[in-house]
Design an enzyme around this catalytic site. Structure first.
Site, PDB file in Angstrom:
ATOM      1  N   TYR A 150     -12.347  -2.684  -3.298  1.00 23.36           N
ATOM      2  CA  TYR A 150     -12.956  -2.583  -1.977  1.00 23.36           C
ATOM      3  C   TYR A 150     -14.478  -2.602  -2.016  1.00 23.36           C
ATOM      4  CZ  TYR A 150      -8.314  -1.851  -0.003  1.00 23.36           C
ATOM      5  OH  TYR A 150      -7.014  -2.015   0.402  1.00 23.36           O
ATOM      6  N   HIS A 152      -1.912  -5.425   1.365  1.00 21.89           N
ATOM      7  CA  HIS A 152      -3.191  -6.061   1.083  1.00 21.89           C
ATOM      8  C   HIS A 152      -2.918  -7.465   0.559  1.00 21.89           C
ATOM      9  CE1 HIS A 152      -7.226  -6.779  -0.621  1.00 21.89           C
ATOM     10  NE2 HIS A 152      -6.551  -7.387  -1.577  1.00 21.89           N
ATOM     11  N   ASN A 196      -1.838  -0.160   7.174  1.00 19.99           N
ATOM     12  CA  ASN A 196      -1.260  -1.457   7.546  1.00 19.99           C
ATOM     13  C   ASN A 196      -0.391  -2.081   6.458  1.00 19.99           C
ATOM     14  OD1 ASN A 196      -3.336  -2.072   5.856  1.00 19.99           O
ATOM     15  ND2 ASN A 196      -4.595  -3.096   7.403  1.00 19.99           N
ATOM     16  N   GLU A 209      -9.862 -10.264  -7.661  1.00 19.79           N
ATOM     17  CA  GLU A 209      -8.948  -9.121  -7.511  1.00 19.79           C
ATOM     18  C   GLU A 209      -7.813  -9.088  -8.530  1.00 19.79           C
ATOM     19  OE1 GLU A 209      -7.738  -9.290  -3.389  1.00 19.79           O
ATOM     20  OE2 GLU A 209      -9.754  -8.824  -2.662  1.00 19.79           O
ATOM     21  N   LYS A 212       0.832  -1.205   0.000  1.00 22.63           N
ATOM     22  CA  LYS A 212       0.000   0.000   0.000  1.00 22.63           C
ATOM     23  C   LYS A 212       0.870   1.260   0.000  1.00 22.63           C
ATOM     24  CE  LYS A 212      -3.917  -2.213   2.401  1.00 22.63           C
ATOM     25  NZ  LYS A 212      -4.863  -2.061   3.549  1.00 22.63           N
TER      26      LYS A 212
HETATM   27  P1  IDP Z   1      -7.607  -6.867   5.564  1.00 23.09           P
HETATM   28  O1  IDP Z   1      -6.793  -5.840   4.796  1.00 23.09           O
HETATM   29  O2  IDP Z   1      -6.857  -7.408   6.750  1.00 23.09           O
HETATM   30  O3  IDP Z   1      -8.179  -7.945   4.682  1.00 23.09           O
HETATM   31  P2  IDP Z   1     -10.281  -5.737   5.639  1.00 23.09           P
HETATM   32  O4  IDP Z   1     -11.270  -6.007   6.692  1.00 23.09           O
HETATM   33  O5  IDP Z   1     -10.490  -6.392   4.302  1.00 23.09           O
HETATM   34  O6  IDP Z   1      -8.829  -6.077   6.218  1.00 23.09           O
HETATM   35  O7  IDP Z   1     -10.237  -4.154   5.435  1.00 23.09           O
HETATM   36  C1  IDP Z   1      -9.619  -3.570   4.306  1.00 23.09           C
HETATM   37  C2  IDP Z   1      -8.765  -2.405   4.767  1.00 23.09           C
HETATM   38  O8  IDP Z   1      -9.614  -1.382   5.305  1.00 23.09           O
HETATM   39  C3  IDP Z   1      -7.806  -2.737   5.910  1.00 23.09           C
HETATM   40  O9  IDP Z   1      -6.604  -3.318   5.459  1.00 23.09           O
HETATM   41  C4  IDP Z   1      -7.600  -1.364   6.537  1.00 23.09           C
HETATM   42  O10 IDP Z   1      -6.675  -0.583   5.771  1.00 23.09           O
HETATM   43  C5  IDP Z   1      -8.987  -0.749   6.425  1.00 23.09           C
HETATM   44  N1  IDP Z   1      -9.830  -1.016   7.595  1.00 23.09           N
HETATM   45  C6  IDP Z   1     -10.418  -2.196   7.930  1.00 23.09           C
HETATM   46  N2  IDP Z   1     -11.149  -2.107   9.051  1.00 23.09           N
HETATM   47  C7  IDP Z   1     -11.037  -0.808   9.445  1.00 23.09           C
HETATM   48  C8  IDP Z   1     -11.579  -0.078  10.563  1.00 23.09           C
HETATM   49  O11 IDP Z   1     -12.325  -0.599  11.401  1.00 23.09           O
HETATM   50  N3  IDP Z   1     -11.236   1.233  10.637  1.00 23.09           N
HETATM   51  C9  IDP Z   1     -10.424   1.849   9.725  1.00 23.09           C
HETATM   52  N4  IDP Z   1      -9.905   1.207   8.662  1.00 23.09           N
HETATM   53  C10 IDP Z   1     -10.196  -0.115   8.528  1.00 23.09           C
HETATM   54 MG    MG Z   2      -9.548  -7.790   3.111  1.00 20.92          MG
END
Ligand code: IDP
Ligand code: MG
Length: 140
Positions: free
Chosen positions: A50, A123, A120, A134, A10
């Site tokens: 997304y 992805h 984080n 994807e 990212k």
């Molecule tokens: P993942 O990346 O671990 O699969 P997902 O639930 O698919 O997590 O969420 C996609 C992205 O959205 C996350 O990597 C993070 O950057 C963001 N995200 C997920 N949950 C939250 C939240 O509760 N608050 C803010 N950002 C979030």
């Molecule tokens: Mg995800």
């Protein structure tokens, strides 16, 4: 050769110069970087990636974050590549991601953007269905 999965460093990971370190960990896990390219994600690609999060409070911030700067888009292959890479990535929230994971080890002190989005670093597709959906968004 096993499975293929979509993996992306990212904008925070690219901006912090962590591509090499992250891909070294992926390869150290016995996975193979099949394709790799530095791209600017378009709003259309971000919305498609997304789409499952449409309507969630963090969705607008997520689109903004992922289009905020260059990313490294990859196809990763190997035995059990999807689950193996997810394990290597660590938990979504870097503050709770385990030691030895990319998100846990390489997180910065402040893991939240001004608009509340979690930064984080990486992805990775979360299932074979997600990987099949994807990969073509980024690799034709
Ligand atoms: P993942 O990346 O671990 O699969 P997902 O639930 O698919 O997590 O969420 C996609 C992205 O959205 C996350 O990597 C993070 O950057 C963001 N995200 C997920 N949950 C939250 C939240 O509760 N608050 C803010 N950002 C979030
Ligand atoms: Mg995800």
């Amino acid at each position: 050769m096993g499975e293929k999965t979509y993996f992306m460093i990212k904008p925070d990971g690219v901006a912090r110069g962590l591509e090499k370190e992250i891909l070294k960990r992926v390869e150290g896990r016995g996975l193979r970087v099949e394709e790799k390219k530095r791209i600017q994600v378009s709003v259309a690609q971000a919305a498609e990636l997304y789409e499952p999060h449409l309507g969630k409070p963090f969705y607008p911030g997520l689109l903004k974050f992922i289009t905020s700067g260059p990313v490294t888009a990859c196809i990763i292959s190997g035995d059990n590549a999807i689950a193996s890479l997810r394990e290597l990535m660590g938990a979504t929230d870097p503050l709770v991601a385990a030691k030895g994971t990319i998100r846990g080890d390489l997180r910065e002190t402040n893991v939240i953007n001004e608009d509340g989005t979690i930064k984080n670093l990486v992805h990775g597709s979360d299932s074979p269905e997600s990987a099949a959906r994807e990969i073509p968004i980024f690799f034709k």
